[in-house]
Enzyme design. Structure first.
Site, short mmCIF file in Angstrom:
data_model
loop_
_atom_site.label_atom_id
_atom_site.label_comp_id
_atom_site.label_asym_id
_atom_site.label_seq_id
_atom_site.Cartn_x
_atom_site.Cartn_y
_atom_site.Cartn_z
N GLU A 125 0.70 -1.26 -0.02
CA GLU A 125 -0.01 -0.27 -0.03
C GLU A 125 0.91 1.24 0.08
O GLU A 125 0.51 2.34 -0.63
CB GLU A 125 -1.05 -0.10 1.29
CG GLU A 125 -1.95 1.28 1.38
CD GLU A 125 -2.86 1.31 0.19
OE1 GLU A 125 -3.64 0.24 -0.13
OE2 GLU A 125 -2.81 2.17 -0.64
N ILE A 132 -1.65 7.91 1.51
CA ILE A 132 -3.11 7.77 1.06
C ILE A 132 -3.29 6.34 0.59
O ILE A 132 -2.68 5.54 -0.14
CB ILE A 132 -3.10 8.49 -0.66
CG1 ILE A 132 -2.60 9.95 -0.51
CG2 ILE A 132 -4.43 8.40 -1.09
CD1 ILE A 132 -2.37 10.65 -1.95
N ASP A 197 10.59 8.01 -10.46
CA ASP A 197 9.55 7.58 -9.32
C ASP A 197 8.07 7.66 -9.68
O ASP A 197 7.39 6.74 -9.29
CB ASP A 197 9.97 8.51 -8.07
CG ASP A 197 9.18 8.08 -6.73
OD1 ASP A 197 9.42 7.10 -6.30
OD2 ASP A 197 8.09 8.72 -6.34
N LYS A 201 5.16 4.31 -10.09
CA LYS A 201 4.06 4.26 -9.22
C LYS A 201 3.17 4.27 -10.28
O LYS A 201 1.84 3.63 -9.85
CB LYS A 201 3.97 5.63 -8.17
CG LYS A 201 4.80 5.72 -7.29
CD LYS A 201 4.88 6.99 -6.55
CE LYS A 201 5.80 6.85 -5.34
NZ LYS A 201 6.31 8.24 -4.75
N1 HSE Z 1 10.50 10.43 -3.19
C1 HSE Z 1 9.20 9.94 -3.06
C2 HSE Z 1 8.01 11.20 -3.13
C3 HSE Z 1 8.94 9.30 -1.63
O1 HSE Z 1 8.95 12.28 -3.29
O2 HSE Z 1 6.98 11.27 -3.73
C4 HSE Z 1 7.35 8.65 -1.62
O3 HSE Z 1 7.34 7.75 -2.53
#
Ligand code: HSE
Length: 394
Positions: A125, A132, A197, A201
């Site tokens: 999660e 969230i 990143d 996601k």
């Molecule tokens: N580096 C990531 C961000 C951390 O700034 O969203 C959380 O996944």
């Protein structure tokens, strides 16, 4: 007593220990009187002043071979050795909870399969959206729907930087330094600012939404490093904010997935999502749009999501997520998809090339928003004029 091991005692790992301690009584009530006990912490560093300092070890085999450990909490970050440690724990019949989006995005399909074969859980999660709730709601609460699209501000660091630059005229580097000091940024912040990143996601969410493995290597990814204050000002004049988004959409041709900066109209709630906050809009064919909002990074918000997964497993909600993914790549060429673009150019002849579009004057010439057209076609037309910037429009 439910014994767990935390792998990696950095921002998130230490946050998990803190939440378990701080909320010990209420967690125990939720677990029918049982207590969560951090039996081991795996880290290369020692923490002599921490009350759990005596639990620290560098010996992973001791953890995996301890039958009392029912759950491994992987908060190490990075692919290796986090992937190998996760696999070993699942094969040893231990549940694994993680905040590690890199491992989930790159190896999630395989690890879920191993978890299933060994009758244990692999829960993640915290890998998307920090605090969230999004993975479980998508998988459970929205299960009735065919998901049509998922669009999100998925990186707290870049949203924080963009907000500081726009609202406080702060430099990029200064804003990044603050984000690092607050524990938002990745160990290598290039993963934040260059979009990787966010890409990881959106791949996790797209895979979950469409039931096929969407891998970062198949997804076009742009970060925020080319966004200038001139872009921000021109976008504002036209009624838009600039946000780094991950977007996945079902189309007749396949799945369109992209990570890039987008202009978001001021009338869209995402335009008002600032600082470290993330927001994710999921569109289902029955429910329509559902929006999730909250802190997307940081010690305690991320720990909140990790501990929720721990509680889920400890409550014996077996197989909370059974994610079966086909391994065929569903992602279409992003240049074939129809999108609108914001373009800045010094050349007035753009008005002839894009008749009917709304233009505004800028310090360096003109800015305008195109109609929807395939990106490849737009590139052909723009080859005829100098382009200062070109950004997708949501
Ligand atoms: N580096 C990531 C961000 C951390 O700034 O969203 C959380 O996944």
């Amino acid at each position: 007593m439910i014994n767990i091991a935390i792998l990696g005692f950095g921002v998130v790992g230490s946050g998990v220990a803190e939440v378990i301690k701080e909320n010990s009584d209420s967690l125990s009530e939720k677990l029918c009187g049982q207590k969560l006990n951090v039996k081991y912490i795996l880290d290369k560093r020692s923490f002599p002043d921490h009350e759990l300092g005596d639990r620290v070890t560098m010996d992973y085999d001791m953890i995996v071979n301890d039958p009392e450990v029912v759950m491994v909490v992987e908060t190490m970050g990075g692919s290796h050795p986090a992937y190998e440690f996760t696999k070993k724990a699942l094969l040893a019949g231990k549940n694994v909870v993680t905040s590690n989006k890199e491992v989930v995005a790159n190896f999630g399909t395989e690890l879920l399969e191993i978890a299933r074969e060994n009758n244990v859980n692999y829960l993640f999660e915290a890998s998307v959206g920090g605090g969230i709730p999004i993975i479980r709601p998508m998988w459970q609460c929205l299960a009735a729907n065919k998901i049509e699209s998922v669009t999100g501000i998925l990186n707290g660091t870049t949203n924080f930087i963009l907000t500081k630059m726009i609202e406080e005229n702060m430099s990029f580097d200064e804003a990044l330094k603050i984000a690092q000091s607050l524990g938002y940024a990745e160990a290598n912040p290039a993963a934040d600012v260059e979009g990787l990143d966010t890409c990881r996601k959106i791949c996790i969410l797209a895979s979950l939404a469409f039931g096929k493995t969407v891998s970062p290597e198949n997804v076009h990814c742009e970060g925020i490093t080319n966004i200038t204050l001139s872009d921000v000002e021109a976008a504002e004049k036209l009624g838009y904010s600039i946000k780094l988004l991950g977007k996945a959409q079902a189309t007749d041709a396949g799945t369109y997935v992209i990570t890039s900066p987008f202009l978001v109209g001021f009338d869209n709630p995402m335009a008002g999502v600032n600082d470290v906050y993330n927001a994710i809009t999921v569109c289902g064919n029955a429910v329509g749009d559902v929006m999730f909002y909250g802190r997307g990074a940081g010690k305690l918000p991320t720990a909140s999501a990790v501990v929720a997964d721990i509680v889920d497993i400890a409550r014996e909600c077996k197989k909370a997520i059974t994610w079966t993914l086909s391994d065929t790549n569903p992602v279409i060429d992003y240049k074939s998809a129809k999108v609108r673009f914001f373009v800045r150019t010094p050349d007035a002849s753009a008005k002839d090339l894009f008749p009917g579009c709304v233009f505004c004057d800028t310090d360096e010439g003109y800015a305008f928003i195109t109609d929807e057209l395939p990106e490849a076609k737009l590139c052909e037309i723009l080859a005829n004029i100098p382009v200062l910037s070109k950004i997708r429009v949501l």
